[in-house]
Motif scaffolding. Structure first.
Motif, PDB file in Angstrom:
ATOM      1  N   LEU A   7     -15.666  24.159 -17.340  1.00  0.00           N
ATOM      2  CA  LEU A   7     -16.389  24.368 -18.746  1.00  0.00           C
ATOM      3  C   LEU A   7     -15.374  24.057 -19.804  1.00  0.00           C
ATOM      4  O   LEU A   7     -15.717  23.687 -20.843  1.00  0.00           O
ATOM      5  N   TYR A   8     -14.252  24.623 -19.472  1.00  0.00           N
ATOM      6  CA  TYR A   8     -13.066  24.458 -20.691  1.00  0.00           C
ATOM      7  C   TYR A   8     -12.832  23.058 -20.770  1.00  0.00           C
ATOM      8  O   TYR A   8     -12.388  22.352 -21.914  1.00  0.00           O
ATOM      9  N   GLY A   9     -12.784  22.251 -19.728  1.00  0.00           N
ATOM     10  CA  GLY A   9     -12.338  20.778 -19.742  1.00  0.00           C
ATOM     11  C   GLY A   9     -13.568  20.267 -20.424  1.00  0.00           C
ATOM     12  O   GLY A   9     -13.312  19.210 -21.227  1.00  0.00           O
ATOM     13  N   LYS A  10     -14.698  20.439 -20.290  1.00  0.00           N
ATOM     14  CA  LYS A  10     -15.860  19.862 -21.090  1.00  0.00           C
ATOM     15  C   LYS A  10     -15.774  20.000 -22.531  1.00  0.00           C
ATOM     16  O   LYS A  10     -15.980  19.405 -23.399  1.00  0.00           O
ATOM     17  N   ALA A  11     -15.382  21.446 -22.875  1.00  0.00           N
ATOM     18  CA  ALA A  11     -15.420  22.052 -24.108  1.00  0.00           C
ATOM     19  C   ALA A  11     -14.198  21.055 -25.002  1.00  0.00           C
ATOM     20  O   ALA A  11     -14.157  20.839 -25.988  1.00  0.00           O
ATOM     21  N   ALA A  12     -13.084  20.921 -24.152  1.00  0.00           N
ATOM     22  CA  ALA A  12     -11.951  20.304 -24.662  1.00  0.00           C
ATOM     23  C   ALA A  12     -12.221  18.806 -25.130  1.00  0.00           C
ATOM     24  O   ALA A  12     -11.588  18.369 -25.905  1.00  0.00           O
ATOM     25  N   TRP A  13     -12.967  18.436 -24.119  1.00  0.00           N
ATOM     26  CA  TRP A  13     -13.189  16.850 -24.370  1.00  0.00           C
ATOM     27  C   TRP A  13     -14.288  16.701 -25.732  1.00  0.00           C
ATOM     28  O   TRP A  13     -13.985  15.855 -26.458  1.00  0.00           O
ATOM     29  N   LEU A  14     -15.111  17.874 -25.750  1.00  0.00           N
ATOM     30  CA  LEU A  14     -16.011  17.645 -27.040  1.00  0.00           C
ATOM     31  C   LEU A  14     -15.118  17.955 -28.361  1.00  0.00           C
ATOM     32  O   LEU A  14     -15.377  17.429 -29.177  1.00  0.00           O
ATOM     33  N   THR A  15     -14.207  18.813 -28.183  1.00  0.00           N
ATOM     34  CA  THR A  15     -13.269  18.875 -29.351  1.00  0.00           C
ATOM     35  C   THR A  15     -12.397  17.687 -29.593  1.00  0.00           C
ATOM     36  O   THR A  15     -12.662  17.216 -30.814  1.00  0.00           O
ATOM     37  N   PHE A  16     -11.807  17.115 -28.360  1.00  0.00           N
ATOM     38  CA  PHE A  16     -10.990  16.032 -28.779  1.00  0.00           C
ATOM     39  C   PHE A  16     -11.911  14.797 -29.344  1.00  0.00           C
ATOM     40  O   PHE A  16     -11.610  14.216 -30.397  1.00  0.00           O
ATOM     41  N   ARG A  17     -13.137  14.533 -28.541  1.00  0.00           N
ATOM     42  CA  ARG A  17     -14.058  13.579 -29.076  1.00  0.00           C
ATOM     43  C   ARG A  17     -14.658  13.736 -30.649  1.00  0.00           C
ATOM     44  O   ARG A  17     -14.372  12.858 -31.293  1.00  0.00           O
ATOM     45  N   THR A  18     -15.091  14.838 -30.867  1.00  0.00           N
ATOM     46  CA  THR A  18     -15.460  15.152 -32.237  1.00  0.00           C
ATOM     47  C   THR A  18     -14.477  14.916 -33.279  1.00  0.00           C
ATOM     48  O   THR A  18     -14.456  14.371 -34.392  1.00  0.00           O
ATOM     49  N   GLY A  19     -13.117  15.694 -32.920  1.00  0.00           N
ATOM     50  CA  GLY A  19     -12.037  15.543 -33.770  1.00  0.00           C
ATOM     51  C   GLY A  19     -11.538  14.174 -33.807  1.00  0.00           C
ATOM     52  O   GLY A  19     -11.280  13.747 -35.210  1.00  0.00           O
ATOM     53  N   THR A  20     -11.348  13.435 -32.947  1.00  0.00           N
ATOM     54  CA  THR A  20     -10.988  12.139 -33.111  1.00  0.00           C
ATOM     55  C   THR A  20     -11.859  11.108 -33.896  1.00  0.00           C
ATOM     56  O   THR A  20     -11.549  10.280 -34.876  1.00  0.00           O
ATOM     57  N   ALA A  21     -13.273  11.250 -33.738  1.00  0.00           N
ATOM     58  CA  ALA A  21     -14.232  10.487 -34.485  1.00  0.00           C
ATOM     59  C   ALA A  21     -14.057  10.720 -35.862  1.00  0.00           C
ATOM     60  O   ALA A  21     -13.896  10.009 -36.683  1.00  0.00           O
ATOM     61  N   GLY A  22     -13.842  12.382 -36.277  1.00  0.00           N
ATOM     62  CA  GLY A  22     -14.044  12.655 -37.743  1.00  0.00           C
ATOM     63  C   GLY A  22     -12.543  12.131 -38.194  1.00  0.00           C
ATOM     64  O   GLY A  22     -12.656  11.833 -39.438  1.00  0.00           O
ATOM     65  N   ILE A  23     -11.561  12.227 -37.539  1.00  0.00           N
ATOM     66  CA  ILE A  23     -10.337  11.862 -37.838  1.00  0.00           C
ATOM     67  C   ILE A  23     -10.314  10.154 -38.228  1.00  0.00           C
ATOM     68  O   ILE A  23      -9.850   9.794 -39.174  1.00  0.00           O
ATOM     69  N   LEU A  24     -10.805   9.545 -37.454  1.00  0.00           N
ATOM     70  CA  LEU A  24     -10.750   8.291 -37.562  1.00  0.00           C
ATOM     71  C   LEU A  24     -11.685   7.808 -38.967  1.00  0.00           C
ATOM     72  O   LEU A  24     -11.456   6.849 -39.714  1.00  0.00           O
ATOM     73  N   LEU A  25     -12.851   8.454 -39.113  1.00  0.00           N
ATOM     74  CA  LEU A  25     -13.556   8.194 -40.035  1.00  0.00           C
ATOM     75  C   LEU A  25     -12.925   8.718 -41.229  1.00  0.00           C
ATOM     76  O   LEU A  25     -13.014   7.989 -42.516  1.00  0.00           O
ATOM     77  N   ALA A  26     -12.190   9.930 -41.409  1.00  0.00           N
ATOM     78  CA  ALA A  26     -11.258  10.198 -42.616  1.00  0.00           C
ATOM     79  C   ALA A  26     -10.362   9.121 -42.982  1.00  0.00           C
ATOM     80  O   ALA A  26     -10.186   9.017 -44.194  1.00  0.00           O
ATOM     81  N   ALA A  27      -9.739   8.620 -41.922  1.00  0.00           N
ATOM     82  CA  ALA A  27      -8.811   7.481 -42.103  1.00  0.00           C
ATOM     83  C   ALA A  27      -9.264   6.325 -42.964  1.00  0.00           C
ATOM     84  O   ALA A  27      -9.016   5.757 -43.988  1.00  0.00           O
ATOM     85  N   ALA A  28     -10.648   6.050 -42.363  1.00  0.00           N
ATOM     86  CA  ALA A  28     -11.356   4.921 -43.149  1.00  0.00           C
ATOM     87  C   ALA A  28     -11.574   5.376 -44.490  1.00  0.00           C
ATOM     88  O   ALA A  28     -11.424   4.551 -45.369  1.00  0.00           O
ATOM     89  N   VAL A  29     -11.998   6.567 -44.917  1.00  0.00           N
ATOM     90  CA  VAL A  29     -12.402   6.923 -46.115  1.00  0.00           C
ATOM     91  C   VAL A  29     -11.230   6.705 -46.889  1.00  0.00           C
ATOM     92  O   VAL A  29     -11.230   6.511 -48.388  1.00  0.00           O
ATOM     93  N   GLY A  30     -10.272   7.458 -46.369  1.00  0.00           N
ATOM     94  CA  GLY A  30      -8.863   7.346 -47.167  1.00  0.00           C
ATOM     95  C   GLY A  30      -8.622   6.099 -47.689  1.00  0.00           C
ATOM     96  O   GLY A  30      -7.764   6.003 -48.587  1.00  0.00           O
ATOM     97  N   LEU A  31      -8.637   5.158 -46.632  1.00  0.00           N
ATOM     98  CA  LEU A  31      -8.181   3.730 -47.088  1.00  0.00           C
ATOM     99  C   LEU A  31      -8.848   3.162 -48.066  1.00  0.00           C
ATOM    100  O   LEU A  31      -8.224   2.656 -49.186  1.00  0.00           O
ATOM    101  N   LEU A  32     -10.095   3.312 -48.056  1.00  0.00           N
ATOM    102  CA  LEU A  32     -11.110   2.854 -49.242  1.00  0.00           C
ATOM    103  C   LEU A  32     -10.874   3.615 -50.194  1.00  0.00           C
ATOM    104  O   LEU A  32     -10.867   2.951 -51.548  1.00  0.00           O
ATOM    105  N   GLY A  33     -10.524   4.990 -50.314  1.00  0.00           N
ATOM    106  CA  GLY A  33     -10.471   5.771 -51.456  1.00  0.00           C
ATOM    107  C   GLY A  33      -9.027   5.362 -52.263  1.00  0.00           C
ATOM    108  O   GLY A  33      -9.227   5.037 -53.484  1.00  0.00           O
ATOM    109  N   ALA A  34      -8.116   5.076 -51.540  1.00  0.00           N
ATOM    110  CA  ALA A  34      -6.598   4.880 -51.851  1.00  0.00           C
ATOM    111  C   ALA A  34      -6.843   3.180 -52.604  1.00  0.00           C
ATOM    112  O   ALA A  34      -6.220   3.037 -53.603  1.00  0.00           O
ATOM    113  N   ALA A  35      -7.637   2.503 -51.778  1.00  0.00           N
ATOM    114  CA  ALA A  35      -7.708   1.109 -52.251  1.00  0.00           C
ATOM    115  C   ALA A  35      -8.423   1.134 -53.627  1.00  0.00           C
ATOM    116  O   ALA A  35      -8.037   0.495 -54.579  1.00  0.00           O
TER     117      ALA A  35
END
Ligand SMILES: Nc1ncnc2c1ncn2[C@@H]1O[C@H](COP(=O)(O)OP(=O)(O)O)[C@@H](O)[C@H]1O
Ligand SMILES: [Mg+2]
Lengths: 249, 219
Positions: free
Chosen positions: B12-40
């Motif tokens: 159960l925790y494995g599944k939850a950890a995967w969800l946390t990791f997956r959504t976290g990673t997706a959000g962070i990658l998007l945030a980095a893309a937004v950040g690059l565009l914003g900084a540019a």
């Protein structure tokens, strides 16, 4: 008479309300080496930066082989490739090796074949005595070596004219010669060049024509022989005297 | 400590950890893309967009993620956009992180001398080629510590996702405590799972920082 590679007509450049260049006209012909001298702050760097369209201009026009180059013009990258620039502080890219510095623009911007440019680059590096430094990073080179790399980098884009802005001003004295010798070699090979320098004996040796810039204008334009032995204007005499040392006894 | 229970709920925790990791990673990658565009956009002084970016950075950094999530979760359906919880989590993290990442990249880009860009332009590179090949690699070296700190910070922020009923680690632990009163075991599993996600990230950050430090300094 050979065609004008660079033709500056009635150029006016202002920073806010300070006029730096006022109605300045100048031509550099194919194979010619023109040296600009003048007191610090008279607008020499600004003039070169205008030719490379790094500055916008407030009046007049600048043409490279008949085509206008403007800060807000079309095809700016393409036009800039016709003008090579060597900066006082080299401006090599610190994260790239020597050969990567040289290949970047020809490969990425000109879309030329990597192998072909590399061969050309290696030949030029060998000619300036830096073949074995091809894979070094800029920080592993001395100032004189960096400046020679910067010259090779500019050459590899095949510009119609090369601009040099006090390229030895940041160097230790013992490295000045190795850089200036490279530039004299280019002059002998018939490269078209516009050079700003404070090295008077170099100017005398390399120049086909010398231009004294002062008070936003070209004050004097003459052969090196004439400029150094029989300067026409009072300002030119004063300027030349500022390089002489005399001890009163 | 009831190890048999821990063994039973581990998947159960494995599944939850995967969800946390997956959504976290997706959000962070998007945030980095937004950040690059914003900084540019800030770098190139794009007239109106620059104002918008500045305002966005202030809003995203000065409101809690929970509030941002509520806006997305309850607000978007009001204007007719249906969303699922995972999308909300990712979007919220990207919104929050985009502001921090813009700042991180902006400071790195500002540290690169404008003569470096002019040198690239004088060689005939376009503005975007100069940005990608000359400015960004040098800026990345300067920005790396701040960016990696943001990555760790944003991954930790995912712990509020449970508020929009994402079944992440926090949600699972709270659920288990509520249902079976297994407080000690649940907390142990919670801490363990977060450490397993975050420690490698921190170590990766330290490693990258060391590698990139070479690229920045000196001409
Ligand atoms: N970006 C700038 N903004 C405002 N003034 C400038 C700028 N660049 C140069 N100037 C001014 O223009 C004048 C000429 O500068 P410059 O071309 O660098 O002179 P030189 O290279 O002959 O020493 C100086 O008075 C300098 O202060
Ligand atoms: Mg100057």
């Amino acid at each position: 008479m050979p065609e004008a590679v660079l033709k500056i007509s009635h150029l006016t450049k202002r920073f806010d309300d300070q006029t730096v260049l006022d109605d300045l006209s100048l031509e550099v012909r194919e194979g010619e080496t023109v040296v600009i001298v003048g007191p610090s702050g008279c607008g020499k760097s600004t003039l070169l930066r205008c030719v490379n369209a790094l500055e916008d201009i407030q009046g007049g026009e600048i043409r490279i082989r008949g085509e206008e180059i403007r800060h807000d013009g079309k095809n700016l990258p393409e036009m800039r490739r016709k003008v090579g620039m060597v900066f006082q502080n080299y401006e090599l890219f610190p994260h790239l090796t020597v050969i990567e510095n040289i290949l970047l623009a020809p490969v990425k911007a000109q879309k030329r074949r990597r192998e072909e440019v590399r061969a050309e680059a290696m030949e030029l590096l060998e000619r300036v005595g830096l073949k074995e430094k091809a894979d070094s990073l800029p920080r592993q080179l001395s100032g004189g070596q960096k400046q020679r790399v910067a010259i090779v980098r500019a050459l590899c884009v095949h510009p119609d004219i090369l601009l040099f802005d006090e390229v030895t001003a940041a160097l230790d004295p013992e490295m000045v010669r190795e850089v200036l010798d490279v530039i004299i070699g280019l002059a002998e090979r018939g490269k078209t060049m516009l050079i700003v320098t404070h090295e008077m004996s170099f100017a005398r040796a390399v120049a086909d024509r010398i231009i004294l810039l002062s008070d936003c204008r070209i004050l004097e334009e003459s052969s090196p022989e004439e400029f150094f032995t029989a300067p026409k204007t009072e300002q030119a005499k004063k300027f030349l005297q500022s390089f002489e040392f005399r001890r009163s006894r | 400590m009831d190890w048999a229970y821990i063994g039973r709920v581990l998947p159960l925790y494995g599944k939850a950890a995967w969800l946390t990791f997956r959504t976290g990673t997706a959000g962070i990658l998007l945030a980095a893309a937004v950040g690059l565009l914003g900084a540019a956009a800030l770098r190139w002084r794009v007239p109106v967009i620059r104002r918008i970016v500045s305002a966005y950075v202030e809003v995203s950094r000065n409101t809690p993620l929970l509030v941002q999530l509520f806006f997305i979760y309850y607000g978007l359906p009001k204007i007719g956009i249906r969303t699922d919880p995972e999308f909300c989590g990712i979007a919220g993290l990207a919104f929050l992180g985009g502001g921090y990442m813009t700042e991180a990249f902006r400071s790195g880009i500002e540290a690169v001398d404008s003569l470096q860009e002019e040198s690239a332009l004088s060689l005939g590179l376009t503005q975007s080629q100069a940005f990608i090949h000359v400015i960004l690699p040098q800026a990345a070296a300067v920005s790396a510590p701040a960016v990696m700190a943001n990555v760790v910070f944003l991954m930790k922020e995912t712990s509020v996702f449970s508020a929009v009923s994402l079944m992440d680690l926090m949600f699972t632990a709270k659920d288990q405590i509520g249902l079976y009163y297994r407080t000690a075991e649940s907390l142990l599993l919670l801490v363990g799972a977060y450490l397993m996600i975050l420690l490698p990230l921190s170590m990766l950050g330290t490693f990258l920082e060391r590698r990139l430090r070479h690229a920045g300094s000196g001409t």
